[in-house]
Motif scaffolding. Sequence first.
Motif, mmCIF file in Angstrom:
data_model
loop_
_atom_site.group_PDB
_atom_site.id
_atom_site.type_symbol
_atom_site.label_atom_id
_atom_site.label_comp_id
_atom_site.label_asym_id
_atom_site.label_seq_id
_atom_site.Cartn_x
_atom_site.Cartn_y
_atom_site.Cartn_z
ATOM 1 N N GLY A 97 0.819 -1.220 0.000
ATOM 2 C CA GLY A 97 0.000 0.000 0.000
ATOM 3 C C GLY A 97 0.845 1.258 0.000
ATOM 4 O O GLY A 97 0.511 2.238 -0.668
ATOM 5 N N ASN A 98 1.974 1.241 0.723
ATOM 6 C CA ASN A 98 2.883 2.395 0.737
ATOM 7 C C ASN A 98 3.500 2.644 -0.631
ATOM 8 O O ASN A 98 3.734 3.795 -1.014
ATOM 9 N N PHE A 99 3.768 1.563 -1.371
ATOM 10 C CA PHE A 99 4.283 1.728 -2.741
ATOM 11 C C PHE A 99 3.244 2.453 -3.599
ATOM 12 O O PHE A 99 3.561 3.415 -4.307
ATOM 13 N N PHE A 100 1.974 1.991 -3.523
ATOM 14 C CA PHE A 100 0.928 2.624 -4.325
ATOM 15 C C PHE A 100 0.631 4.043 -3.842
ATOM 16 O O PHE A 100 0.270 4.904 -4.644
ATOM 17 N N LEU A 101 0.806 4.299 -2.557
ATOM 18 C CA LEU A 101 0.693 5.662 -2.023
ATOM 19 C C LEU A 101 1.719 6.576 -2.697
ATOM 20 O O LEU A 101 1.388 7.647 -3.206
ATOM 21 N N SER A 102 2.990 6.131 -2.713
ATOM 22 C CA SER A 102 4.055 6.928 -3.340
ATOM 23 C C SER A 102 3.814 7.103 -4.834
ATOM 24 O O SER A 102 4.042 8.183 -5.391
ATOM 25 N N MET A 103 3.338 6.041 -5.474
ATOM 26 C CA MET A 103 3.059 6.103 -6.905
ATOM 27 C C MET A 103 1.962 7.124 -7.199
ATOM 28 O O MET A 103 2.088 7.952 -8.114
ATOM 29 N N VAL A 151 10.851 -1.690 -4.714
ATOM 30 C CA VAL A 151 11.824 -2.754 -4.430
ATOM 31 C C VAL A 151 11.472 -3.453 -3.120
ATOM 32 O O VAL A 151 11.464 -4.690 -3.044
ATOM 33 N N THR A 152 11.144 -2.676 -2.089
ATOM 34 C CA THR A 152 10.783 -3.237 -0.783
ATOM 35 C C THR A 152 9.522 -4.092 -0.883
ATOM 36 O O THR A 152 9.448 -5.184 -0.313
ATOM 37 N N ALA A 153 8.514 -3.597 -1.619
ATOM 38 C CA ALA A 153 7.262 -4.345 -1.793
ATOM 39 C C ALA A 153 7.515 -5.643 -2.549
ATOM 40 O O ALA A 153 6.949 -6.694 -2.203
#
Length: 197
Positions: A123-129, A174-176
């Motif tokens: 979710g944090n990846f999609f938040l940043s995206m 990368v983390t996700a």
Amino acid sequence: MESISKNLWLLLTLVIPGLFTYGLWRLSLFFITELPKSLTPEKLEQIDASNMTTTCIIFSFALMQQAVAVMIEAIIYYFMNKSQENNHENKDNEKSILNTLFCERFVLASKGHLNEQAERIIGNFFLSMNITIGICLLIAYFAGYIGFEKSQSVIIGLIVLLPAAIATTYFRMVTAGQIINECKKNPPITKETGKTD
């Protein structure tokens, strides 16, 4: 609104990016030398005074960002599946991360193999995206609608902010990808059986 605040996925992919983009848009308007007639100080005060109007604008920003994000995800998903069909051997590291995020994630989620921590990291990846997409939309808005000369300082500020947003998105991608691979290797234990699926 209370049910939305309890839904982590909606918060990370819609509400927070929408609030960020709205806040950045509203803040940027202070630095514009000459606002168009549709954005007079009186009209902006009316927008600020109306909770309903402000909420609608926030959700409009959020849905625009999400629509662009879904379009990007669909394009990546299509090309990842197409490249897998054509070539099973040579996989670039970046492609493998994208494949994990946009293809394998759905399979793992449907089997219940993604734990709460994994869902939060994804979710944090999609938040940043979505935040990165919001910055790009604001650059296009100020350059196209307000005009480059009137909003030059704002556009430069947003362009300076953009690399940080892209770097954050890449790092979180990368983390996700790593956490999804970890969940694939070690699926979480189910509550019903006490065993992994």
